[in-house]
Design a protein around this motif. Structure first.
Motif, PDB file in Angstrom:
ATOM      1  N   LEU A   1      29.472  24.556  32.191  1.00 15.84           N
ATOM      2  CA  LEU A   1      28.750  23.734  33.156  1.00 15.84           C
ATOM      3  C   LEU A   1      27.873  22.725  32.416  1.00 15.84           C
ATOM      4  O   LEU A   1      27.783  21.553  32.813  1.00 15.84           O
ATOM      5  N   ALA A   2      27.241  23.164  31.332  1.00 20.10           N
ATOM      6  CA  ALA A   2      26.373  22.273  30.555  1.00 20.10           C
ATOM      7  C   ALA A   2      27.155  21.080  30.014  1.00 20.10           C
ATOM      8  O   ALA A   2      26.638  19.960  29.953  1.00 20.10           O
TER       9      ALA A   2
ATOM     10  N   GLY B   1      39.916  25.397  29.776  1.00 22.87           N
ATOM     11  CA  GLY B   1      39.969  26.810  30.135  1.00 22.87           C
ATOM     12  C   GLY B   1      40.705  27.689  29.141  1.00 22.87           C
ATOM     13  O   GLY B   1      40.767  28.906  29.328  1.00 22.87           O
ATOM     14  N   PHE B   2      41.269  27.099  28.073  1.00 24.94           N
ATOM     15  CA  PHE B   2      42.105  27.875  27.159  1.00 24.94           C
ATOM     16  C   PHE B   2      41.577  27.964  25.731  1.00 24.94           C
ATOM     17  O   PHE B   2      41.888  28.920  25.018  1.00 24.94           O
ATOM     18  N   VAL B   3      40.822  26.975  25.283  1.00 22.57           N
ATOM     19  CA  VAL B   3      40.377  26.947  23.884  1.00 22.57           C
ATOM     20  C   VAL B   3      38.898  27.290  23.806  1.00 22.57           C
ATOM     21  O   VAL B   3      38.067  26.566  24.359  1.00 22.57           O
ATOM     22  N   PRO B   4      38.522  28.373  23.118  1.00 21.82           N
ATOM     23  CA  PRO B   4      37.102  28.726  22.993  1.00 21.82           C
ATOM     24  C   PRO B   4      36.382  27.772  22.046  1.00 21.82           C
ATOM     25  O   PRO B   4      36.883  27.426  20.977  1.00 21.82           O
ATOM     26  N   SER B   5      35.196  27.337  22.459  1.00 25.23           N
ATOM     27  CA  SER B   5      34.424  26.404  21.639  1.00 25.23           C
ATOM     28  C   SER B   5      34.060  27.004  20.285  1.00 25.23           C
ATOM     29  O   SER B   5      33.895  26.287  19.303  1.00 25.23           O
TER      30      SER B   5
ATOM     31  N   PHE C   1      41.974  13.332  28.819  1.00 25.59           N
ATOM     32  CA  PHE C   1      42.725  14.062  29.838  1.00 25.59           C
ATOM     33  C   PHE C   1      43.257  15.376  29.262  1.00 25.59           C
ATOM     34  O   PHE C   1      43.109  16.449  29.871  1.00 25.59           O
ATOM     35  N   ILE C   2      43.855  15.299  28.070  1.00 27.30           N
ATOM     36  CA  ILE C   2      44.402  16.509  27.439  1.00 27.30           C
ATOM     37  C   ILE C   2      43.287  17.505  27.138  1.00 27.30           C
ATOM     38  O   ILE C   2      43.408  18.710  27.395  1.00 27.30           O
ATOM     39  N   GLY C   3      42.164  17.002  26.597  1.00 31.49           N
ATOM     40  CA  GLY C   3      41.047  17.876  26.285  1.00 31.49           C
ATOM     41  C   GLY C   3      40.480  18.548  27.522  1.00 31.49           C
ATOM     42  O   GLY C   3      40.146  19.735  27.502  1.00 31.49           O
ATOM     43  N   GLY C   4      40.379  17.792  28.617  1.00 31.96           N
ATOM     44  CA  GLY C   4      39.866  18.361  29.861  1.00 31.96           C
ATOM     45  C   GLY C   4      40.748  19.472  30.403  1.00 31.96           C
ATOM     46  O   GLY C   4      40.257  20.465  30.945  1.00 31.96           O
ATOM     47  N   GLN C   5      42.078  19.316  30.234  1.00 30.46           N
ATOM     48  CA  GLN C   5      43.007  20.340  30.709  1.00 30.46           C
ATOM     49  C   GLN C   5      42.982  21.583  29.829  1.00 30.46           C
ATOM     50  O   GLN C   5      43.330  22.682  30.267  1.00 30.46           O
ATOM     51  N   MET C   6      42.561  21.413  28.563  1.00 30.03           N
ATOM     52  CA  MET C   6      42.510  22.546  27.629  1.00 30.03           C
ATOM     53  C   MET C   6      41.225  23.342  27.750  1.00 30.03           C
ATOM     54  O   MET C   6      41.076  24.385  27.114  1.00 30.03           O
TER      55      MET C   6
ATOM     56  N   PHE D   1      38.259  14.710  34.657  1.00 31.06           N
ATOM     57  CA  PHE D   1      39.333  15.486  34.046  1.00 31.06           C
ATOM     58  C   PHE D   1      38.945  16.951  33.872  1.00 31.06           C
ATOM     59  O   PHE D   1      39.815  17.825  33.829  1.00 31.06           O
ATOM     60  N   ARG D   2      37.649  17.243  33.764  1.00 26.54           N
ATOM     61  CA  ARG D   2      37.170  18.623  33.603  1.00 26.54           C
ATOM     62  C   ARG D   2      36.953  19.322  34.941  1.00 26.54           C
ATOM     63  O   ARG D   2      36.615  20.501  34.979  1.00 26.54           O
ATOM     64  N   SER D   3      37.149  18.589  36.050  1.00 24.98           N
ATOM     65  CA  SER D   3      36.783  19.118  37.366  1.00 24.98           C
ATOM     66  C   SER D   3      37.612  20.328  37.793  1.00 24.98           C
ATOM     67  O   SER D   3      37.181  21.092  38.659  1.00 24.98           O
ATOM     68  N   SER D   4      38.781  20.514  37.192  1.00 23.71           N
ATOM     69  CA  SER D   4      39.588  21.689  37.556  1.00 23.71           C
ATOM     70  C   SER D   4      38.916  22.975  37.078  1.00 23.71           C
ATOM     71  O   SER D   4      39.088  24.038  37.688  1.00 23.71           O
ATOM     72  N   SER D   5      38.144  22.881  35.991  1.00 25.45           N
ATOM     73  CA  SER D   5      37.424  24.052  35.479  1.00 25.45           C
ATOM     74  C   SER D   5      35.976  24.077  35.931  1.00 25.45           C
ATOM     75  O   SER D   5      35.400  25.152  36.139  1.00 25.45           O
TER      76      SER D   5
END
Length: 271
Positions: free
Chosen positions: A190-191, A245-249, A238-243, A74-78
């Motif tokens: 990446l980590a 690129g938008f939500v800073p840790s 799935f939702i978290g993986g799509q987010m 799910f994170r592979s798009s980023s």
């Protein structure tokens, strides 16, 4: 749904709805940060659903395994798979120690009394909160070590993380991510994906070890609960993986660390 004798009194429908909702929320955090989310799920299983310590760890391990397995693609798009695969030396280095640590840690957990296990869980939750705040905010820089020193340190770190992951039923990403950033100089996003790649086989080893204990029957006795939480976990990851690129840790980490400390206090006091 059958649960432990002291399980909190609630209807099956309410329990299943809470299992789905809790799984979705925690799975979302896992997909976003690169964790299995187990540190937040474990206090929920103990305090709200009243599973015993070892039963909660086993259920937690199953849910974390599901989140990790789905969060990576799910994170592979980023973070593309090719970029993850390109860092295979770091993955193998940490796995060398973590697989052994996972097997031994699971064996130790099955021999601890409930009270001892609760205390161990509480202390580890606090340590993970510290790792979240300080480790995840580390700036990406050159690796702290190189060559043989890096390899040996990676094996030792992997072993320790494998033990902790087994004792808590967690994926170990809270400790793996700071290790990958500090020891190998990996970018924070990446980590997160590299930690999932290390966590997956490590968790399978620990899960296999737990399957030999009689408490593993909790999986069979609570099939509907497991299915509800697993479905929620997949949706959330799935939702978290799509987010990603938008939500800073940096917005989430202080809040997550606070939740962990509060959870540690509740687990420590749990009878």
């Amino acid at each position: 749904m059958r649960g432990p004798a002291n399980q909190i009194k609630m209807s099956d429908a309410t329990s299943l709805a809470m299992a789905f909702g809790g799984g979705a929320l925690i799975g979302g955090l896992g997909g976003l940060i690169g964790l299995g989310g187990a540190e937040f799920r474990l206090p929920l299983l103990i305090s709200v659903f009243a599973f015993s310590g070892l039963e909660a760890v086993i259920l937690n391990k199953a849910m974390s395994l599901i989140v990790v397995a789905f969060a990576l693609p799910f994170r592979s798009s980023s973070v593309p798979f090719g970029e993850v695969a390109g860092n295979w030396p770091a993955i193998i280095n940490l796995l060398t120690g973590s697989l052994l640590g996972a097997w031994l840690g699971a064996g130790w957990a099955t021999r601890l009394s409930h009270k001892e296990l609760y205390r161990v869980i509480a202390v580890l939750l606090v340590l993970i909160a510290i790792a979240l705040v300080f480790g995840h905010n580390a700036a990406n820089a050159a690796p702290a070590l190189t060559g043989v020193a890096q390899m040996l340190t990676g094996v030792v770190a992997g072993f320790a993380i494998g033990v902790v992951a087994s004792l808590l039923g967690v994926a170990g990403g809270e400790l793996l991510i700071p290790t990958l950033v500090l020891l190998f100089g990996a970018d924070i996003k990446l980590a997160g994906s590299l930690s999932l790649a290390v966590s997956l086989p490590t968790m399978i080893v620990a899960f296999t070890r737990y399957s030999r204990d009689r408490s593993f029957a909790v999986m069979r006795n609570n099939r509907r609960f497991v299915l509800a939480m697993a479905t929620g976990s997949i949706a959330g990851s799935f939702i978290g993986g799509q987010m990603l690129g938008f939500v800073p840790s940096s917005m989430l980490l202080p809040l997550l660390a606070t939740i962990l400390v509060v959870s540690a206090v509740k687990v420590w006091r749990h009878q």
